[in-house]
Design a protein around this motif. Structure first.
Motif, short mmCIF file in Angstrom:
data_model
loop_
_atom_site.label_atom_id
_atom_site.label_comp_id
_atom_site.label_asym_id
_atom_site.label_seq_id
_atom_site.Cartn_x
_atom_site.Cartn_y
_atom_site.Cartn_z
N MET A 1 0.84 -1.18 0.00
CA MET A 1 0.00 0.00 0.00
C MET A 1 0.89 1.25 0.00
SD MET A 1 -3.28 0.94 2.34
CE MET A 1 -4.25 -0.31 1.58
N ALA A 2 0.44 2.26 -0.69
CA ALA A 2 1.19 3.50 -0.80
C ALA A 2 1.09 4.30 0.49
CB ALA A 2 0.64 4.31 -1.95
N PRO A 3 2.04 5.22 0.69
CA PRO A 3 1.93 6.09 1.86
C PRO A 3 0.58 6.80 1.87
CG PRO A 3 4.04 6.40 0.75
CD PRO A 3 3.21 5.50 -0.12
N GLY A 4 -0.05 6.83 3.01
CA GLY A 4 -1.36 7.45 3.13
C GLY A 4 -2.49 6.54 2.71
N GLY A 5 -2.17 5.35 2.21
CA GLY A 5 -3.18 4.36 1.88
C GLY A 5 -3.78 4.47 0.49
N LEU A 6 -3.49 5.50 -0.29
CA LEU A 6 -4.08 5.66 -1.61
C LEU A 6 -3.10 5.19 -2.68
CD1 LEU A 6 -6.60 6.75 -3.05
CD2 LEU A 6 -5.41 8.93 -3.25
N ARG A 7 -3.60 4.34 -3.56
CA ARG A 7 -2.78 3.84 -4.66
C ARG A 7 -3.27 4.45 -5.97
NH1 ARG A 7 -4.32 -2.07 -4.57
NH2 ARG A 7 -6.29 -1.00 -4.33
N PHE A 8 -2.41 4.47 -6.99
CA PHE A 8 -2.80 4.96 -8.30
C PHE A 8 -4.02 4.21 -8.80
CE2 PHE A 8 -2.62 4.80 -12.93
CZ PHE A 8 -2.69 6.16 -13.21
N HIS A 9 -4.04 2.91 -8.57
CA HIS A 9 -5.16 2.08 -9.03
C HIS A 9 -6.48 2.53 -8.40
CE1 HIS A 9 -6.24 -1.44 -11.34
NE2 HIS A 9 -7.05 -1.81 -10.37
N ASP A 10 -6.43 2.99 -7.16
CA ASP A 10 -7.63 3.52 -6.49
C ASP A 10 -8.16 4.75 -7.23
OD1 ASP A 10 -7.34 1.59 -4.46
OD2 ASP A 10 -6.05 2.93 -3.29
N LEU A 11 -7.26 5.56 -7.74
CA LEU A 11 -7.68 6.74 -8.50
C LEU A 11 -8.38 6.34 -9.79
CD1 LEU A 11 -4.52 8.99 -8.05
CD2 LEU A 11 -6.73 9.19 -6.88
N ARG A 12 -7.93 5.28 -10.43
CA ARG A 12 -8.59 4.78 -11.65
C ARG A 12 -10.03 4.37 -11.35
NH1 ARG A 12 -6.19 3.21 -16.28
NH2 ARG A 12 -7.37 1.26 -16.40
N HIS A 13 -10.23 3.69 -10.23
CA HIS A 13 -11.58 3.28 -9.83
C HIS A 13 -12.46 4.52 -9.61
CE1 HIS A 13 -11.27 -1.14 -9.04
NE2 HIS A 13 -9.99 -0.83 -9.09
N SER A 14 -11.94 5.49 -8.89
CA SER A 14 -12.71 6.71 -8.61
C SER A 14 -13.02 7.46 -9.90
CB SER A 14 -11.93 7.62 -7.66
OG SER A 14 -11.75 6.98 -6.42
N TYR A 15 -12.04 7.54 -10.80
CA TYR A 15 -12.21 8.25 -12.06
C TYR A 15 -13.30 7.59 -12.90
CZ TYR A 15 -10.82 10.34 -16.54
OH TYR A 15 -10.79 11.01 -17.74
N ALA A 16 -13.25 6.28 -13.05
CA ALA A 16 -14.25 5.56 -13.84
C ALA A 16 -15.64 5.72 -13.23
CB ALA A 16 -13.89 4.08 -13.96
N THR A 17 -15.73 5.59 -11.93
CA THR A 17 -17.02 5.73 -11.25
C THR A 17 -17.58 7.13 -11.45
OG1 THR A 17 -16.44 4.07 -9.60
CG2 THR A 17 -18.17 5.63 -9.00
N GLU A 18 -16.75 8.14 -11.32
CA GLU A 18 -17.20 9.52 -11.47
C GLU A 18 -17.66 9.79 -12.90
OE1 GLU A 18 -18.32 13.15 -10.02
OE2 GLU A 18 -17.62 11.41 -8.90
N LEU A 19 -16.92 9.31 -13.89
CA LEU A 19 -17.32 9.52 -15.28
C LEU A 19 -18.69 8.91 -15.56
CD1 LEU A 19 -13.97 8.90 -17.20
CD2 LEU A 19 -15.13 11.09 -16.83
N VAL A 20 -18.89 7.67 -15.13
CA VAL A 20 -20.17 7.00 -15.36
C VAL A 20 -21.28 7.72 -14.59
CG1 VAL A 20 -21.46 4.85 -14.99
CG2 VAL A 20 -19.15 4.76 -15.94
N SER A 21 -21.01 8.15 -13.38
CA SER A 21 -22.00 8.86 -12.56
C SER A 21 -22.41 10.18 -13.21
CB SER A 21 -21.45 9.16 -11.17
OG SER A 21 -21.27 7.97 -10.46
N ARG A 22 -21.52 10.78 -13.96
CA ARG A 22 -21.82 12.07 -14.62
C ARG A 22 -22.44 11.88 -15.99
NH1 ARG A 22 -18.19 16.86 -12.79
NH2 ARG A 22 -17.68 16.20 -10.68
N GLY A 23 -22.71 10.62 -16.34
CA GLY A 23 -23.43 10.36 -17.58
C GLY A 23 -22.57 10.12 -18.81
N VAL A 24 -21.26 9.97 -18.63
CA VAL A 24 -20.40 9.66 -19.77
C VAL A 24 -20.73 8.23 -20.20
CG1 VAL A 24 -18.02 9.37 -20.57
CG2 VAL A 24 -18.60 11.23 -18.99
N PRO A 25 -20.99 8.00 -21.49
CA PRO A 25 -21.32 6.65 -21.95
C PRO A 25 -20.21 5.65 -21.59
CG PRO A 25 -21.80 8.24 -23.66
CD PRO A 25 -21.06 8.98 -22.57
#
Length: 70
Positions: A1-25
């Motif tokens: 795990m990265a310092p602070g607990g956040l990994r780059f891969h976690d950002l990918r999950h958040s990014y994909a979720t946010e895009l879909v939530s905002r209506g991006v196909p």
């Protein structure tokens, strides 16, 4: 795990979720994420988000068959 607990891969999950939530196909999100199949994007990278129930109600708010709670 990265310092602070956040990994780059976690950002990918958040990014994909946010895009879909905002209506991006999903197909567009799939392309941006570099996935071969849209199911990979949906099944592995997107997560349920807060406010989903309200967004679903809002999607049908102008439909004449939707009851008006006012």
């Amino acid at each position: 795990m990265a310092p602070g607990g956040l990994r780059f891969h976690d950002l990918r999950h958040s990014y994909a979720t946010e895009l879909v939530s905002r209506g991006v196909p999903v197909n567009d999100v799939q392309a941006v994420m570099g996935h071969e199949k849209p199911l990979t994007t949906l099944n592995l990278y997107t997560h349920r988000s807060d406010g989903r129930h309200q967004r679903i109600r809002d999607a049908f708010a102008d439909d004449p068959l939707t009851p008006n709670d006012e």
